[in-house]
Write an enzyme that holds these catalytic residues in place. Structure first.
Site, mmCIF file in Angstrom:
data_model
loop_
_atom_site.group_PDB
_atom_site.id
_atom_site.type_symbol
_atom_site.label_atom_id
_atom_site.label_comp_id
_atom_site.label_asym_id
_atom_site.label_seq_id
_atom_site.Cartn_x
_atom_site.Cartn_y
_atom_site.Cartn_z
ATOM 1 N N ASP A 205 0.897 -1.271 0.318
ATOM 2 C CA ASP A 205 -0.044 -0.315 0.303
ATOM 3 C C ASP A 205 0.750 1.153 -0.259
ATOM 4 O OD1 ASP A 205 -2.641 1.011 0.740
ATOM 5 O OD2 ASP A 205 -1.368 2.067 2.376
ATOM 6 N N GLU A 263 12.392 -15.449 -1.414
ATOM 7 C CA GLU A 263 13.102 -16.858 -0.723
ATOM 8 C C GLU A 263 11.951 -18.092 -0.288
ATOM 9 O OE1 GLU A 263 14.407 -16.466 3.831
ATOM 10 O OE2 GLU A 263 16.116 -14.002 2.921
#
Length: 548
Positions: A205, A263
């Protein structure tokens, strides 16, 4: 943990569906939607054919901006449920083949967040520099002219520190200081918390707001007033926002976020609201080491013309090297597209035909479509009276701007149930009477409904890799029409033409010569030779020999 996606950009072929939890389904009768309600409707969401479910914030919050003011990044607000409820949601979503994307509000917190409580206590505590603080000018005024998106100065005086703190939005949403590496690390740690719980992606956001100009220089006047992200009654658009956001340091932070996401094989999308949103989208997505994709407010405006849509896509493709766009025509911050894009029409009435056309256009553009809850039902903007308004943005700028409540009203599930089946209590926003006829259970039974059209056209799109992975080019045709081609080597090119008006359209399109009609999308239109005949809000798809 998911499989890393560096060599498998599946998200380029995905469709995102945004859920606004407060308004989806309430299971405990308190009038506010919750996580168990979303879990209960995951089968419905899966039936739409979407891939990623973006959940607006459900974290602990005083709810002054309805969750976009976070008081604890690593816990669920009790009104939405518990961490155990979230784990159940993740488990069921993954069982259905859906991926979950959470909404990360990083630029600011709630003023009740422990970080801010400590920061404002003194000028020498361990978190004193975690937020943007500044001394007043000699005359007591704020340090510069920066404005809040929600009205007034972006600076609020604090008597504890005898300084101003910055807030880009509500006074109760103090701005974090991203120049402090500890702030950056705290956010990365919070992201890891959710990724380890199985989250598949993050929506970032207000991601252009992370950093501010260290020198606190005042913004100059805007050469062209910004009305794409703020209403024209808001003075925020009168400034060129070159110092209070979109700072160059943000690129390195987004690279750190990408490293973490890689990851886990997780994906990211950034909300970009800036004076030159397309340039920012390009900067933040190119290179494969920052955001996976970004969207702007450029298709969330009242402007619905073929020329405008073409301009946004072509300019992005011109500016970006290898980045990726997500095209959104509706979300929790914009007037419902069924109303907003009908307003400029000669008839001016929302219609299912318009909603079907808009979705068909959105699914034909190069980029990842982002759909908003309720648009699959062709919901219209609700007219919420002043006494029932909840949005502080709308309350401030009423009556010229009524805020965002009109697009946030509860989902209508069952027409003859109290509150359309959303809640057994008093809903936090009223259920519009006109939405009852659009309820999910009614549309589910109607093969011609907007809901079933969406299911069919999404399934149909998946059979055409040209529409998910192909390059895009536009044609010069009469201004009422949007005509494009999607090219993918080894496949016939897909042609598409759309009538963006409520009037019939006929014209000559030489490029369509020899094209074969594509069926299965349910939209009406015809091409005979080179003559295009489209009914109001009609469309036609066809294939021609590979142009690549």
């Amino acid at each position: 943990m998911s499989t890393p996606n560096a060599n498998n950009p599946w998200w380029k072929e995905a469709i995102i569906y945004q859920v606004y939890p407060r308004s989806y389904l309430d299971t405990n009768g308190d009038g506010v939607g919750d996580l168990p309600g979303i879990t209960a409707k995951l089968d419905y969401i899966a039936s739409l054919g979407v891939d990623i479910v973006w959940l607006s914030p459900f974290f602990k919050s005083p709810q002054k901006d309805f969750g976009y003011d976070i008081a604890d990044y690593c816990d669920v607000d009790p009104m939405f449920g518990t961490l155990a409820d979230f784990d159940k949601l993740i488990e069921k979503a993954h069982h259905l083949g859906l991926k979950i994307m959470i909404d990360q509000v990083m630029s600011h917190t709630a003023d009740t967040h422990p970080w801010f409580v400590e920061s404002r206590a003194s000028r020498d505590n361990p978190k004193s520099d975690w937020y943007v603080w500044a001394d007043p000018l000699a005359d007591g005024n704020p340090p510069n002219n920066w404005l809040s998106v929600f009205g007034g100065s972006a600076w609020q005086w604090d008597t504890r520190r005898k300084q101003y703190y910055m807030h880009n939005f509500l006074v109760s949403q103090p701005q974090l200081n991203f120049h402090n590496p500890e702030v950056q690390q705290a956010h990365l740690d919070a992201q890891r918390f959710w990724l380890e719980r199985g989250v598949d992606g993050v929506r970032m956001d207000a991601c252009v707001f992370h950093f501010h100009d260290r020198q606190l220089r005042s913004n100059p006047p805007a050469l062209v007033r910004d009305t794409s992200t703020v209403t024209d009654v808001n003075p925020y658009g009168m400034q060129a926002h070159i110092y209070d956001k979109t700072q160059p340091e943000n690129v390195a932070f987004l690279q750190r976020v990408r490293t973490l996401l890689n990851e886990f094989g997780a994906v990211s999308i950034g909300e970009v609201s800036s004076d030159d949103a397309l340039a920012q989208m390009a900067e933040y997505t190119e290179g494969g080491d920052k955001l996976h994709m970004a969207y702007s407010f450029n298709l969330l405006t009242p402007v619905f013309t073929a020329a405008h849509i073409r301009q946004q896509v072509e300019e992005f493709n011109t500016r970006v090297k290898d980045g990726w766009a997500s095209w959104s025509v509706g979300n929790h911050d914009a007037i419902r597209v069924a109303t907003r894009w009908a307003s400029g029409d000669a008839v001016g009435n929302p219609s299912p035909a318009l909603s079907k056309l808009v979705l068909a256009i959105q699914l034909s553009l190069k980029g990842t479509p982002c759909l908003y809850q309720g648009d699959e039902l062709a919901l219209t903007e609700a007219d919420v009276p002043f006494e029932l308004l909840q949005d502080p943005y709308g309350i401030t700028f009423w009556p010229e701007f009524k805020g965002r409540d009109g697009c946030r009203t509860p989902m209508p599930w069952t027409a003859d149930a109290p509150n359309a089946g959303f809640t057994t209590g008093k809903p936090w926003l009223p259920v519009p009477a006109e939405h009852l006829a659009l309820a999910e259970e009614i549309q589910d039974r109607d093969p011609e409904s907007m809901l079933n059209f969406q299911r069919r056209i999404i399934h149909w799109r998946r059979t055409l890799p040209q529409l998910t992975r192909g390059e895009i080019a536009f044609f010069d045709v009469p201004e009422q029409a949007l005509a494009l081609r999607r090219d993918l080597p080894g496949h016939p090119s897909v042609l598409a033409v759309f009538n963006t008006t409520s009037q019939p359209l006929n014209f000559n399109w030489p490029e369509a010569a020899g094209a074969s009609r594509l069926n299965g999308h349910d939209l009406q239109g015809d091409v005979a030779g080179t003559t295009v005949t489209l009914p109001p809000y009609g469309a036609w798809f066809g294939t021609v020999a590979d142009q690549g």
